[in-house]
Design a protein around this motif. Sequence first.
Motif, mmCIF file in Angstrom:
data_model
loop_
_atom_site.group_PDB
_atom_site.id
_atom_site.type_symbol
_atom_site.label_atom_id
_atom_site.label_comp_id
_atom_site.label_asym_id
_atom_site.label_seq_id
_atom_site.Cartn_x
_atom_site.Cartn_y
_atom_site.Cartn_z
ATOM 1 N N PRO A 198 0.759 -1.237 0.022
ATOM 2 C CA PRO A 198 0.076 -0.128 0.023
ATOM 3 C C PRO A 198 0.957 1.273 -0.089
ATOM 4 C CG PRO A 198 0.079 -1.013 2.024
ATOM 5 C CD PRO A 198 0.868 -1.881 1.385
ATOM 6 N N ASP A 199 0.299 2.223 -0.406
ATOM 7 C CA ASP A 199 1.009 3.681 -0.143
ATOM 8 C C ASP A 199 1.264 3.924 1.419
ATOM 9 O OD1 ASP A 199 1.031 4.515 -2.965
ATOM 10 O OD2 ASP A 199 -1.082 4.468 -2.509
ATOM 11 N N MET A 200 0.604 3.871 2.180
ATOM 12 C CA MET A 200 0.782 3.954 3.653
ATOM 13 C C MET A 200 0.044 2.961 4.765
ATOM 14 S SD MET A 200 -0.599 7.008 2.097
ATOM 15 C CE MET A 200 0.037 8.472 1.822
ATOM 16 N N LEU A 201 0.806 2.583 5.723
ATOM 17 C CA LEU A 201 0.200 1.533 6.636
ATOM 18 C C LEU A 201 0.004 2.222 7.755
ATOM 19 C CD1 LEU A 201 -0.266 -1.624 6.979
ATOM 20 C CD2 LEU A 201 1.872 -1.329 8.393
ATOM 21 N N CYS A 202 -0.963 2.240 8.493
ATOM 22 C CA CYS A 202 -1.497 2.795 9.831
ATOM 23 C C CYS A 202 -1.556 1.617 11.146
ATOM 24 C CB CYS A 202 -2.725 3.784 9.742
ATOM 25 S SG CYS A 202 -2.466 5.108 8.579
ATOM 26 N N LEU A 203 -0.977 1.987 12.059
ATOM 27 C CA LEU A 203 -1.084 0.975 13.033
ATOM 28 C C LEU A 203 -0.619 1.565 14.507
ATOM 29 C CD1 LEU A 203 1.954 -1.580 12.953
ATOM 30 C CD2 LEU A 203 2.007 0.841 12.150
ATOM 31 N N PRO A 204 -1.259 1.040 15.575
ATOM 32 C CA PRO A 204 -1.027 1.359 16.911
ATOM 33 C C PRO A 204 0.639 1.243 17.189
ATOM 34 C CG PRO A 204 -2.649 -0.189 16.721
ATOM 35 C CD PRO A 204 -2.132 -0.211 15.458
ATOM 36 N N VAL A 205 1.090 1.869 18.187
ATOM 37 C CA VAL A 205 2.413 1.607 18.479
ATOM 38 C C VAL A 205 2.492 1.611 19.916
ATOM 39 C CG1 VAL A 205 4.633 2.473 18.772
ATOM 40 C CG2 VAL A 205 3.652 2.778 16.505
ATOM 41 N N GLY A 206 2.873 0.476 20.600
ATOM 42 C CA GLY A 206 2.884 0.369 21.884
ATOM 43 C C GLY A 206 4.374 -0.200 22.374
ATOM 44 N N ASN A 207 4.667 -1.175 22.158
ATOM 45 C CA ASN A 207 6.238 -1.609 22.773
ATOM 46 C C ASN A 207 6.967 -1.580 21.255
ATOM 47 O OD1 ASN A 207 7.909 -2.444 24.993
ATOM 48 N ND2 ASN A 207 7.880 -4.756 24.117
ATOM 49 N N ALA A 208 6.245 -1.432 20.130
ATOM 50 C CA ALA A 208 6.986 -0.917 18.876
ATOM 51 C C ALA A 208 7.439 -2.136 18.150
ATOM 52 C CB ALA A 208 8.078 0.138 19.232
ATOM 53 N N LYS A 244 7.632 0.631 -1.043
ATOM 54 C CA LYS A 244 7.388 0.312 0.108
ATOM 55 C C LYS A 244 6.564 1.462 0.596
ATOM 56 C CE LYS A 244 11.887 0.504 -0.031
ATOM 57 N NZ LYS A 244 13.185 0.672 0.393
ATOM 58 N N PRO A 245 5.751 1.061 1.822
ATOM 59 C CA PRO A 245 4.694 1.969 2.151
ATOM 60 C C PRO A 245 5.400 3.140 3.166
ATOM 61 C CG PRO A 245 4.524 -0.101 3.385
ATOM 62 C CD PRO A 245 5.511 -0.075 2.354
ATOM 63 N N LEU A 246 4.566 4.200 3.355
ATOM 64 C CA LEU A 246 4.909 5.084 4.605
ATOM 65 C C LEU A 246 4.502 4.493 5.488
ATOM 66 C CD1 LEU A 246 3.683 8.674 3.150
ATOM 67 C CD2 LEU A 246 5.899 7.408 2.881
ATOM 68 N N MET A 247 5.305 4.331 6.609
ATOM 69 C CA MET A 247 4.816 3.696 8.032
ATOM 70 C C MET A 247 4.352 4.874 8.729
ATOM 71 S SD MET A 247 5.337 0.765 7.264
ATOM 72 C CE MET A 247 5.222 -0.212 8.729
ATOM 73 N N TRP A 248 3.075 4.852 9.176
ATOM 74 C CA TRP A 248 2.329 5.954 10.105
ATOM 75 C C TRP A 248 1.891 5.085 11.557
ATOM 76 C CZ3 TRP A 248 -1.577 8.934 6.479
ATOM 77 C CH2 TRP A 248 -0.781 9.710 5.727
ATOM 78 N N GLU A 304 13.073 5.331 7.735
ATOM 79 C CA GLU A 304 13.312 4.885 6.425
ATOM 80 C C GLU A 304 12.329 4.955 5.460
ATOM 81 O OE1 GLU A 304 15.164 0.959 7.478
ATOM 82 O OE2 GLU A 304 16.782 1.560 8.693
ATOM 83 N N SER A 305 11.233 5.012 6.033
ATOM 84 C CA SER A 305 10.013 4.904 4.923
ATOM 85 C C SER A 305 9.431 6.127 4.663
ATOM 86 C CB SER A 305 9.023 3.893 5.928
ATOM 87 O OG SER A 305 8.371 4.848 6.860
ATOM 88 N N GLY A 306 10.057 7.076 5.456
ATOM 89 C CA GLY A 306 9.563 8.495 5.178
ATOM 90 C C GLY A 306 8.225 8.835 5.976
ATOM 91 N N GLY A 307 7.777 8.036 6.920
ATOM 92 C CA GLY A 307 6.474 8.021 7.455
ATOM 93 C C GLY A 307 6.466 9.002 9.007
ATOM 94 N N ASP A 308 5.687 8.533 9.714
ATOM 95 C CA ASP A 308 5.663 9.378 10.875
ATOM 96 C C ASP A 308 4.924 8.731 12.061
ATOM 97 O OD1 ASP A 308 5.748 11.552 12.400
ATOM 98 O OD2 ASP A 308 4.386 12.692 11.348
ATOM 99 N N LYS A 312 -4.581 7.438 -3.185
ATOM 100 C CA LYS A 312 -3.735 6.610 -2.310
ATOM 101 C C LYS A 312 -4.447 5.338 -1.902
ATOM 102 C CE LYS A 312 -0.231 9.655 -2.531
ATOM 103 N NZ LYS A 312 0.739 9.305 -3.348
ATOM 104 N N THR A 313 -3.615 4.167 -1.627
ATOM 105 C CA THR A 313 -4.016 2.981 -1.145
ATOM 106 C C THR A 313 -3.503 2.829 0.292
ATOM 107 O OG1 THR A 313 -4.352 1.715 -3.033
ATOM 108 C CG2 THR A 313 -4.164 0.368 -1.186
ATOM 109 N N VAL A 314 -4.531 2.844 1.406
ATOM 110 C CA VAL A 314 -4.183 2.757 2.870
ATOM 111 C C VAL A 314 -4.518 1.504 3.441
ATOM 112 C CG1 VAL A 314 -4.152 3.824 4.821
ATOM 113 C CG2 VAL A 314 -4.254 5.292 2.868
ATOM 114 N N VAL A 315 -3.850 0.999 4.412
ATOM 115 C CA VAL A 315 -4.092 -0.064 5.033
ATOM 116 C C VAL A 315 -4.012 0.242 6.593
ATOM 117 C CG1 VAL A 315 -3.782 -2.549 5.862
ATOM 118 C CG2 VAL A 315 -3.588 -2.026 3.590
ATOM 119 N N CYS A 316 -5.201 -0.053 7.284
ATOM 120 C CA CYS A 316 -4.889 0.073 8.643
ATOM 121 C C CYS A 316 -5.090 -1.234 9.454
ATOM 122 C CB CYS A 316 -6.262 0.780 9.294
ATOM 123 S SG CYS A 316 -6.132 2.502 8.954
#
Length: 370
Positions: free
Chosen positions: A198-208, A230-234, A277-281, A328-332
Amino acid sequence: MSQTSPVSKRPDLPAVHPGMGGRGVLQRFADVLPVTDATPDITLGEGDTPLVRSVRLEKETGCQALYFKLESCNPSGSFKDRGMVVAVAKAVERGDRAVLCASTGNTSASAAAYASRCGLEAYVIVPHGRVAEGKLAQAVAHGAHIIAIEGGFDDALRLAREVTARHPIALVNSVNPHRIEGQKTAAFEIVDALDDAPDMLCLPVGNAGNITAYWRGFVECYQRESAKKKPLMWGFQAAGAAPIVSGEPVPDPQTVATAIRIGNPASWQRAIEARDESGGDIQSVTDEQILNAYRRLAQEEGIFCEPASAAGVAGLLQQAASVDLAGKTVVCVITGTGLKDPERALAEFAFELNPVPPELATVEREMGLA
C-alpha cells in the motif's frame, strides 16, 4: 513465497491436516522464516487474516482505497500469534520447557495458548490492575502462571529479562527476534492481496515490535520484487503513553488503550528507523479520538476491535485532515478483537435491558413498528 515447507513434523506436535486448509505461518512462510529441519511444525491456524475494504471511512479520508487488516481473526484474537508461533517453535527446538513474558494482555494470551499446545509451562508477569479481563481470562484458561506486580509494563519486562537471563526459560516478548520474524509475515499477506504494497500503513504503537516487523516485511517484499514500492509507515501512540513522540520515557503511562499503555518501548530505536527509512511518521492521538474511531469502526464498518486497534484508524482520520490522500491506498491494522476488552464495550455502548411481556404487540412497539 514458497508454497511448500522444509520443516519437519514432530509426531507429538501435529499440524493442521492438509485437507483442512490454513497451513499456518511456519508452513506458508517457511522460506522467509528462521526454520530448520529441527523446527517443529506447530500451528493453531494463525495468519492468512482478511483484508477488508472500508465501506464508509474510505470516502471520508479521501483515499482511493482503505483496507482493514483483521489481525483480530488470529486464534487468540490478536496479531501476537504470528510471532508467538515462531518464538515457541524455536523454544521447543532448543529444548526449553517453559516460556515467560511480560504483558499488558495480548502477549500473555498468545504465549499461554501456544505453550499449552506444545506442552510447555507458561509464566506471565503483568502490571496489577492494568490488564483487560478478557485477555487475562485467556491466559488463565490456557493454564498460565500469572504473577501480578505493583508496577507498570516496563517493570514487568525488566523482571522478565532478568529471570530468563538466570534460568533456562524462553523470553517470548518482542525483544525475541523470532517474534519479529513471525509478525513480518502480515506484510507479505498484504502484498499478496493487493499485488503490491500500500502507499501507507497505519497501526498502533506500544512496545513498537509490530511497526518494526511490518517494515521488515515490506522491505523484504520489495527486495524479492513481489512489491514495486514500500509504504509510508504511520504509527500512532496514545497521547498519555507517547514516549517516542515526546522523545523520552513516560514513567506512568495512561490510556484507555491498555495494549499500548507502555512508557519505554523495547523496540523504540527500530520503530524510529522504520519511520525514518519509510518517510513516515509516529504521532499521538487522544483517548477521545481513539474511542471515537473505536465506536465508528463498530457501528459504521462492522468491525469490533479493542481500543488500541482503533488508534491506527484514529491516526488516519487525524492525518486525513491535513494530508491529501487522493489516489492513495491505505491499510489500517486491526491488531486485536473487541472481545479482549468487554468492559470497555459495555461502557461505550451503554444500554439498559428492560424486560417486556412476550407478546407480539409489545415487541412491535419496542421496534417502532406499531
